[in-house]
Design an enzyme around this catalytic site. Structure first.
Site, PDB file in Angstrom:
ATOM      1  N   ARG A 156      34.120  27.985  56.513  1.00  0.00           N
ATOM      2  CA  ARG A 156      34.153  29.103  55.533  1.00  0.00           C
ATOM      3  C   ARG A 156      35.227  28.941  54.471  1.00  0.00           C
ATOM      4  O   ARG A 156      35.628  29.899  53.821  1.00  0.00           O
ATOM      5  CB  ARG A 156      34.309  30.453  56.226  1.00  0.00           C
TER       6      ARG A 156
ATOM      7  N   LYS B 198      34.626  24.879  39.431  1.00  0.00           N
ATOM      8  CA  LYS B 198      33.180  24.732  39.616  1.00  0.00           C
ATOM      9  C   LYS B 198      32.945  23.553  40.543  1.00  0.00           C
ATOM     10  O   LYS B 198      33.452  22.453  40.297  1.00  0.00           O
ATOM     11  CB  LYS B 198      32.490  24.450  38.280  1.00  0.00           C
TER      12      LYS B 198
ATOM     13  N   GLU C  78      34.377  15.217  25.940  1.00  0.00           N
ATOM     14  CA  GLU C  78      34.801  16.535  26.451  1.00  0.00           C
ATOM     15  C   GLU C  78      36.158  16.933  25.866  1.00  0.00           C
ATOM     16  O   GLU C  78      36.473  18.109  25.773  1.00  0.00           O
ATOM     17  CB  GLU C  78      34.863  16.528  27.987  1.00  0.00           C
TER      18      GLU C  78
ATOM     19  N   LYS D  63      41.273  24.854  28.641  1.00  0.00           N
ATOM     20  CA  LYS D  63      40.370  25.238  29.720  1.00  0.00           C
ATOM     21  C   LYS D  63      41.011  26.297  30.611  1.00  0.00           C
ATOM     22  O   LYS D  63      40.347  27.251  31.044  1.00  0.00           O
ATOM     23  CB  LYS D  63      39.945  24.017  30.541  1.00  0.00           C
TER      24      LYS D  63
ATOM     25  N   GLU E 217      32.308  32.680  34.754  1.00  0.00           N
ATOM     26  CA  GLU E 217      31.381  32.470  33.624  1.00  0.00           C
ATOM     27  C   GLU E 217      30.444  33.658  33.385  1.00  0.00           C
ATOM     28  O   GLU E 217      29.228  33.534  33.362  1.00  0.00           O
ATOM     29  CB  GLU E 217      30.568  31.181  33.817  1.00  0.00           C
TER      30      GLU E 217
ATOM     31  N   ARG F 121      33.539  31.791  29.177  1.00  0.00           N
ATOM     32  CA  ARG F 121      33.554  30.445  29.771  1.00  0.00           C
ATOM     33  C   ARG F 121      32.336  29.634  29.337  1.00  0.00           C
ATOM     34  O   ARG F 121      32.391  28.392  29.287  1.00  0.00           O
ATOM     35  CB  ARG F 121      33.648  30.531  31.305  1.00  0.00           C
TER      36      ARG F 121
ATOM     37  N   ASN G  89      30.382  25.113  27.481  1.00  0.00           N
ATOM     38  CA  ASN G  89      29.125  24.371  27.600  1.00  0.00           C
ATOM     39  C   ASN G  89      28.631  23.859  26.246  1.00  0.00           C
ATOM     40  O   ASN G  89      27.463  23.485  26.120  1.00  0.00           O
ATOM     41  CB  ASN G  89      28.044  25.253  28.247  1.00  0.00           C
TER      42      ASN G  89
ATOM     43  N   HIS H 180      26.076  21.116  25.984  1.00  0.00           N
ATOM     44  CA  HIS H 180      25.605  20.821  27.339  1.00  0.00           C
ATOM     45  C   HIS H 180      24.133  21.158  27.565  1.00  0.00           C
ATOM     46  O   HIS H 180      23.473  20.504  28.372  1.00  0.00           O
ATOM     47  CB  HIS H 180      26.464  21.547  28.380  1.00  0.00           C
TER      48      HIS H 180
ATOM     49  N   HIS I  44      22.077  18.276  28.885  1.00  0.00           N
ATOM     50  CA  HIS I  44      21.448  18.258  30.215  1.00  0.00           C
ATOM     51  C   HIS I  44      19.970  17.889  30.122  1.00  0.00           C
ATOM     52  O   HIS I  44      19.433  17.231  31.014  1.00  0.00           O
ATOM     53  CB  HIS I  44      21.605  19.624  30.899  1.00  0.00           C
TER      54      HIS I  44
ATOM     55  N   HIS J  76      27.118  11.544  31.467  1.00  0.00           N
ATOM     56  CA  HIS J  76      27.219  12.964  31.119  1.00  0.00           C
ATOM     57  C   HIS J  76      27.946  13.156  29.774  1.00  0.00           C
ATOM     58  O   HIS J  76      27.471  13.881  28.896  1.00  0.00           O
ATOM     59  CB  HIS J  76      27.940  13.725  32.233  1.00  0.00           C
TER      60      HIS J  76
HETATM   61  N1  GLY Z   1      32.481  22.323  32.458  1.00  0.00           N
HETATM   62  C1  GLY Z   1      32.382  23.663  32.063  1.00  0.00           C
HETATM   63  C2  GLY Z   1      33.121  24.611  32.942  1.00  0.00           C
HETATM   64  O1  GLY Z   1      33.874  24.199  33.809  1.00  0.00           O
HETATM   65  O2  GLY Z   1      32.961  25.791  32.796  1.00  0.00           O
END
Ligand code: GLY
Length: 376
Positions: free
Chosen positions: A122, A144, A186, A228, A238, A242, A246, A249, A253, A267
């Protein structure tokens, strides 16, 4: 030389430390964060070959006992199969709930290990030691975590913040140039979202970052992580701002999905092409001056970052661009993007360099035309 930034998330706050040669001090830096002097390092074959002896020596010098788990390199490790096997190995090592594990590698290792840490008994602690530019400026920060499924990338995962992020720019020396460039996309992203001054600095110093200049690399990583950290502190899960991270992205993607999430298109390369597409779309919609889009394209061209699928530095990608990949198929991928809300995909658009905003009022015809331009 090293500097620290804090990601401010109340009881989940943590430091990001960036410097040159930090890996050799990892033992002393990590020791205060462990409940007992024992950990498990999870890495991949490539990182283990180049960097593991340094981390092992650092842990030994701080009298931290450790086991090592090595996974195959590449996106394929972000799967249910590898997750299950990793969890089983942690259980076999009798890792306890108060223990902390170490993700030592690029984005794949960070995402997989972070997810395993979030569900092992957990939830246990984990430390990120990112070894690629992309993971140092993006994926190791912000919590993330996740794996891919046959239906798409990062579709299963969790938010689980690390206890510490240790970024040593000397690990970038063994990174192939193509990977370094992909990570650089990035870095540029942060300038384009809300920091035009940073973008202007990158126009002057981007080549030094790619050439391995330590001072430029540290400054770029710190600026990126600070940007960030600000966004994540404001919107960890997000729900709003946030999503600006992206930029490029959603287009990216779709291109990655068509390339089977393989090394045909990295990527960061997809993000570079997607960022140019986001500018082109914004210009087409009358939201952004054409000169700003041209300036971004020029910067990418100068550093040999791809701005369209046919100039990705991989022979198979060039073949793909001439076969199978169509604007209609790419548009269809965007419809399955996980950043949907009430059936609508949110795009990051720009009113200029350093002025990104969110919109879900983009017409499918415009998106399809922009994909066509990237394929032509
Ligand atoms: N890579 C985008 C984020 O971490 O929100």
């Amino acid at each position: 030389m090293s500097q620290k930034i804090t990601v401010a998330l109340n009881e989940h706050s943590y430091d990001i430390q960036v410097g040159d040669g930090l890996l050799d001090q990892a033992g002393q830096l990590i020791a205060p964060l462990l409940n007992r002097p024992r950990t498990v390092v999870i890495s991949d074959e490539n990182v283990a070959r180049h960097q593991l002896p340094r981390l092992e020596a650092a842990l030994n010098s701080a009298a931290i006992a450790f086991d090592v788990i090595i996974l195959p390199a590449g996106e394929g490790s972000k799967s249910f199969g590898h997750l299950e096997s990793l969890l089983d190995q942690l259980l076999a090592l009798h890792l306890e709930r108060q223990d902390t594990i170490i993700a030592f590698g690029g984005g794949v290792i960070g995402d997989l290990v972070g997810f395993a840490a979030s569900i092992y008994q957990r939830g246990i602690g984990f430390i990120q030691i990112p070894t690629t530019l992309l993971s140092q400026v993006d994926s190791s920060v912000g919590g993330k975590t996740g794996i891919n499924t046959p239906r798409g990338k990062n579709l299963v995962g969790s938010f689980h913040q690390p206890k510490f992020v240790l970024s040593d720019v000397s690990t970038l020396d063994s990174l192939p140039r193509r990977q370094l460039l992909a990570g650089y996309a990035e870095v540029v992203k942060y300038g384009l979202i809300d920091d035009a001054t940073f973008f202007h600095w990158l126009e002057d110093h981007g080549a030094e970052i790619i050439a391995g200049d330590r001072v430029a690399q540290i400054r770029a990583i710190l600026t990126s992580c600070a940007a960030k950290a600000r966004v994540v502190a404001q919107d960890e899960k997000e729900r709003g701002a946030r999503a600006l991270l992206n930029l490029g992205h959603t287009f990216g993607h779709a291109l990655e999905a068509e390339c089977g999430y393989s090394d045909r298109l990295l990527h960061g390369e997809a993000v570079a092409i997607g960022t140019v597409m986001a500018f082109d779309l914004s210009v087409r919609m009358g939201l952004c001056p054409a000169e700003d889009a041209a300036r971004v394209r020029r910067h990418f061209d100068r550093l040999s970052l791809p701005t369209r699928i046919s100039n990705v530095n991989h022979p198979v990608s060039q073949a793909i661009s001439q076969a199978g990949m169509t604007a209609a198929r790419l548009l269809d991928h965007t419809r399955h993007d996980k950043k949907r809300a009430q059936g609508k995909v949110t795009f990051v658009l720009l009113s200029g360099i350093g002025q990104a905003f969110l919109s879900n009022a983009v017409s499918p015809d415009d998106i399809k035309d922009i994909f066509q331009t990237a394929l032509d």
